[in-house]
Scaffold this motif. Sequence first.
Motif, PDB file in Angstrom:
ATOM      1  N   GLY A  79       0.700  -1.527   0.554  1.00 16.16           N
ATOM      2  CA  GLY A  79       0.211  -0.134   0.288  1.00 16.16           C
ATOM      3  C   GLY A  79       1.298   1.421   0.172  1.00 16.16           C
ATOM      4  N   ALA A  80       1.622   1.437   0.870  1.00 18.66           N
ATOM      5  CA  ALA A  80       2.589   2.524   0.767  1.00 18.66           C
ATOM      6  C   ALA A  80       3.411   2.897  -0.490  1.00 18.66           C
ATOM      7  CB  ALA A  80       3.902   2.429   2.080  1.00 18.66           C
ATOM      8  N   GLN A  81       4.036   1.330  -1.381  1.00 23.48           N
ATOM      9  CA  GLN A  81       4.301   1.152  -2.779  1.00 23.48           C
ATOM     10  C   GLN A  81       3.074   1.827  -3.343  1.00 23.48           C
ATOM     11  OE1 GLN A  81       5.886  -2.431  -2.923  1.00 23.48           O
ATOM     12  NE2 GLN A  81       8.281  -1.555  -3.083  1.00 23.48           N
ATOM     13  N   LEU A  82       2.207   1.548  -3.453  1.00 19.67           N
ATOM     14  CA  LEU A  82       1.199   2.071  -3.993  1.00 19.67           C
ATOM     15  C   LEU A  82       0.594   3.753  -4.487  1.00 19.67           C
ATOM     16  CD1 LEU A  82      -1.132   2.318  -6.425  1.00 19.67           C
ATOM     17  CD2 LEU A  82      -2.685   1.238  -4.030  1.00 19.67           C
ATOM     18  N   ASP A  83       1.088   4.702  -2.595  1.00 17.98           N
ATOM     19  CA  ASP A  83       0.554   5.600  -2.526  1.00 17.98           C
ATOM     20  C   ASP A  83       2.144   6.485  -2.806  1.00 17.98           C
ATOM     21  OD1 ASP A  83       0.156   7.740  -1.287  1.00 17.98           O
ATOM     22  OD2 ASP A  83       0.630   7.594   0.448  1.00 17.98           O
ATOM     23  N   ASP A 115       7.541   6.502 -18.561  1.00 15.40           N
ATOM     24  CA  ASP A 115       6.879   7.627 -17.693  1.00 15.40           C
ATOM     25  C   ASP A 115       7.139   8.087 -16.303  1.00 15.40           C
ATOM     26  OD1 ASP A 115       5.490   8.873 -19.809  1.00 15.40           O
ATOM     27  OD2 ASP A 115       4.003   8.106 -19.639  1.00 15.40           O
ATOM     28  N   GLY A 116       8.424   7.740 -16.091  1.00 20.36           N
ATOM     29  CA  GLY A 116       8.874   8.139 -14.468  1.00 20.36           C
ATOM     30  C   GLY A 116       8.374   6.963 -13.263  1.00 20.36           C
ATOM     31  N   PHE A 117       7.710   6.343 -14.038  1.00 22.30           N
ATOM     32  CA  PHE A 117       6.463   5.617 -12.805  1.00 22.30           C
ATOM     33  C   PHE A 117       7.028   4.417 -12.064  1.00 22.30           C
ATOM     34  CE2 PHE A 117       2.940   7.999 -14.727  1.00 22.30           C
ATOM     35  CZ  PHE A 117       2.972   8.413 -13.890  1.00 22.30           C
ATOM     36  N   THR A 118       8.604   4.483 -11.701  1.00 22.56           N
ATOM     37  CA  THR A 118       9.892   3.691 -11.558  1.00 22.56           C
ATOM     38  C   THR A 118       9.901   2.751 -10.243  1.00 22.56           C
ATOM     39  OG1 THR A 118      10.985   5.243  -9.958  1.00 22.56           O
ATOM     40  CG2 THR A 118      11.365   5.640 -11.793  1.00 22.56           C
ATOM     41  N   THR A 119       8.364   3.343  -9.387  1.00 23.88           N
ATOM     42  CA  THR A 119       7.782   2.506  -8.187  1.00 23.88           C
ATOM     43  C   THR A 119       7.503   1.495  -8.512  1.00 23.88           C
ATOM     44  OG1 THR A 119       7.168   4.403  -6.845  1.00 23.88           O
ATOM     45  CG2 THR A 119       6.154   2.173  -6.184  1.00 23.88           C
ATOM     46  N   PHE A 120       7.074   1.040  -9.796  1.00 22.65           N
ATOM     47  CA  PHE A 120       6.394  -0.306 -10.517  1.00 22.65           C
ATOM     48  C   PHE A 120       7.777  -1.229 -10.524  1.00 22.65           C
ATOM     49  CE2 PHE A 120       2.349   1.502 -12.790  1.00 22.65           C
ATOM     50  CZ  PHE A 120       2.210   0.432 -12.181  1.00 22.65           C
ATOM     51  N   THR A 121       9.006  -0.339 -10.702  1.00 29.53           N
ATOM     52  CA  THR A 121      10.054  -1.484 -10.536  1.00 29.53           C
ATOM     53  C   THR A 121      10.591  -2.164  -9.213  1.00 29.53           C
ATOM     54  OG1 THR A 121      12.117  -0.180 -10.672  1.00 29.53           O
ATOM     55  CG2 THR A 121      10.791  -0.148 -12.641  1.00 29.53           C
ATOM     56  N   GLN A 122      10.006  -1.770  -8.910  1.00 28.00           N
ATOM     57  CA  GLN A 122       9.940  -1.987  -7.162  1.00 28.00           C
ATOM     58  C   GLN A 122       8.835  -3.126  -6.784  1.00 28.00           C
ATOM     59  OE1 GLN A 122       9.785   0.529  -4.311  1.00 28.00           O
ATOM     60  NE2 GLN A 122      11.145   1.965  -5.339  1.00 28.00           N
ATOM     61  N   ALA A 182      -9.954   1.441   2.618  1.00 31.44           N
ATOM     62  CA  ALA A 182      -8.946   2.588   2.803  1.00 31.44           C
ATOM     63  C   ALA A 182      -7.479   1.607   2.300  1.00 31.44           C
ATOM     64  CB  ALA A 182      -8.821   3.122   4.047  1.00 31.44           C
ATOM     65  N   VAL A 183      -6.685   2.077   1.866  1.00 32.37           N
ATOM     66  CA  VAL A 183      -5.553   1.248   1.202  1.00 32.37           C
ATOM     67  C   VAL A 183      -4.191   0.744   2.411  1.00 32.37           C
ATOM     68  CG1 VAL A 183      -3.887   1.078   0.190  1.00 32.37           C
ATOM     69  CG2 VAL A 183      -5.421   1.528  -1.707  1.00 32.37           C
ATOM     70  N   ASP A 184      -4.038  -0.114   2.592  1.00 35.96           N
ATOM     71  CA  ASP A 184      -3.386  -0.234   4.337  1.00 35.96           C
ATOM     72  C   ASP A 184      -1.800  -0.415   3.691  1.00 35.96           C
ATOM     73  OD1 ASP A 184      -1.511  -1.498   6.125  1.00 35.96           O
ATOM     74  OD2 ASP A 184      -2.949  -3.280   6.437  1.00 35.96           O
ATOM     75  N   PRO A 185      -0.994   0.337   4.031  1.00 33.94           N
ATOM     76  CA  PRO A 185       0.268   0.183   4.260  1.00 33.94           C
ATOM     77  C   PRO A 185       1.208  -0.804   3.733  1.00 33.94           C
ATOM     78  CG  PRO A 185      -0.197   2.878   5.066  1.00 33.94           C
ATOM     79  CD  PRO A 185      -1.758   1.576   5.250  1.00 33.94           C
ATOM     80  N   ARG A 245       0.531  14.521  -2.708  1.00 34.30           N
ATOM     81  CA  ARG A 245      -0.610  15.513  -3.042  1.00 34.30           C
ATOM     82  C   ARG A 245      -2.055  14.090  -3.862  1.00 34.30           C
ATOM     83  NH1 ARG A 245       1.668  18.839  -8.960  1.00 34.30           N
ATOM     84  NH2 ARG A 245       2.982  20.431  -7.478  1.00 34.30           N
ATOM     85  N   VAL A 246      -1.493  12.967  -3.556  1.00 30.67           N
ATOM     86  CA  VAL A 246      -2.668  11.919  -3.604  1.00 30.67           C
ATOM     87  C   VAL A 246      -2.954  11.704  -1.672  1.00 30.67           C
ATOM     88  CG1 VAL A 246      -2.951   9.603  -3.900  1.00 30.67           C
ATOM     89  CG2 VAL A 246      -1.939  11.469  -5.762  1.00 30.67           C
ATOM     90  N   SER A 247      -4.356  11.454  -1.278  1.00 29.57           N
ATOM     91  CA  SER A 247      -4.935  10.642  -0.526  1.00 29.57           C
ATOM     92  C   SER A 247      -6.165  10.160  -0.454  1.00 29.57           C
ATOM     93  CB  SER A 247      -5.066  12.162   0.513  1.00 29.57           C
ATOM     94  OG  SER A 247      -6.232  12.303   0.084  1.00 29.57           O
ATOM     95  N   ASN A 248      -6.482   9.906   0.448  1.00 30.22           N
ATOM     96  CA  ASN A 248      -7.927   8.829   0.302  1.00 30.22           C
ATOM     97  C   ASN A 248      -7.383   7.887  -0.628  1.00 30.22           C
ATOM     98  OD1 ASN A 248      -9.083  10.381   2.144  1.00 30.22           O
ATOM     99  ND2 ASN A 248      -9.766  12.229   1.059  1.00 30.22           N
TER     100      ASN A 248
END
Length: 559
Positions: free
Chosen positions: A449-453, A517-524, A497-500, A487-490
Amino acid sequence: MIRRRTLLAGATAGLVAAGLAAQPASAHPEPPASVRLLALNDFHGNLEPPTGSSGTAIDENGNSVPAGGAAYVAAHLKQLRNRDTLTVAQGDLIGASPLISAAFHDEPSVQFMNDIGLTASAVGNHEFDEGYQELLRIQNGGCHPVDGCSPAGEWEGAKFDYLAANVLLEKENKPLLDPWTIRWINGVKVGFIGVVTKTTPTIVTADGVKGLRFDDEVDAANKAAKELKERGVHAMVLLVHEGDNVTAGEKPDDCGVVPGAGTRIAQQADPDIDVVLSGHTHQQYVCTVKGPDGRPRLYSSGSSFGRIITQVDFKVDRRTDDIVRSSMTADNHVVTRDVPPDPATQRFVQTWKDRVSVIADKPIGKITADLTRAPSAAGETTLGDVIADSQLAAMKDKGAQVALMNPGGVRTDLTYKASGSEGDGVVTYGEAFAVQPFSNVLGVTSLTGAQLDALLEQQWTSAGEKILQPSANLHFTIDRSRPAGDRVSNITVDGAAVDPAATYKVAANNFLLGGGDGFTTFTQGKDQVLGPIDLDGFVAYLTAQGTIAPPALDRITGQ
């Protein structure tokens, strides 16, 4: 008569001071050689006249006019060409192409470039969409290793040189393609250097650039310029698949660029490079910039989809073998459709249209109204939502819980009004292909959930905003007034609610999964599994749903 813009007017004194315009007197000086360049960029396989906003251009009077189409490109080139002409291009000739070209791995579009006498082109980022081995096949010939030969028979290869000075095979540390080429015209030598945006690995699928290294454009261009000088070439043109954006409504020969990556290259490239022809941003402009030595030089771009032909005329001093910059003029010609189309090209395009029609005209579903890329205040679109829903459906059997779609991968709208004889509201395979032409592979990866955020916070970068389109069961709120990174919440999944600390299986195409497109978190992400091609998932979803209405734009809230 189309207005011609004289470049470098009034700059002769500076050239004389630099010792490049003033030459020793001769009893019988040879007259300088005339050279004309005609340039295209970002054709993207648009053999047929493009439609909608992609099929218009702002003309010299500031009016929006129909433009583009291979038969009209060929007709205008014939009008503009003289005996001193070389035709060149700045990349993205293929890739992200309409079905008429893409169904045959863009061989029809490259054949068209052969037919119009293209002599050299920089590679673009989309030339790597199917990987560098496919690019080498397009250059050198041979049938496709999976799909075999096209209806035209064995592919003979491009008759022009693809140039890629800053693209290297990583292990071998050597150029993938030629960095430069030399052409003789009217008794003089002109050198052409090709480079592609160094950001290519971030905007092409990871598989497309696997095994390659993309070096800085300026460093590579300067190395190539040095090699040309060692061979006695001093008239140099840089073909660069990178550029700048412009203010809205610019006329073809205006210079309303917002200086960025393209301007940096044009200003910093080797002083002996006389002309910088650019692309990538799909904008039209004719500018002058100052090089490292303070001398002005041409920097231009010719829109996209065959809507603009850039004409550059100059003289080459036969004693110095260099371009007389004060002689240079440039003009962006709109490829209008008010001239008779070239008959041979018309027949060529119709042949490929007939060959692909069996595939393109097949109905696959219905819509009750337009599905578009028009964003809500928060950045959500009806078509983006439907595509995300289709990706979730396609990857459910792989455990997907939610899906996200990148907005840049949605290439056109689905309109309710019939484009042919299929009837209003009917979606054909060809129309679905036009929406998703990249043949990206869908996949699922596990993110906390933390990575999705963190991923959703990457929707804002220094390069601009890219709002990911969510599947129906994923909601979040954005607040652009807050600093980037907060900038992102809820965020909710299926209303909870997403659990981190919890793990969520997220579906996306392999462009995003590779950090595009710079969404490097996907690679994690972990435990990635792949599924069908995105288009196949989209087609299957449209067919299974039968009829689709535009979804409410309520998945992303906020401003």
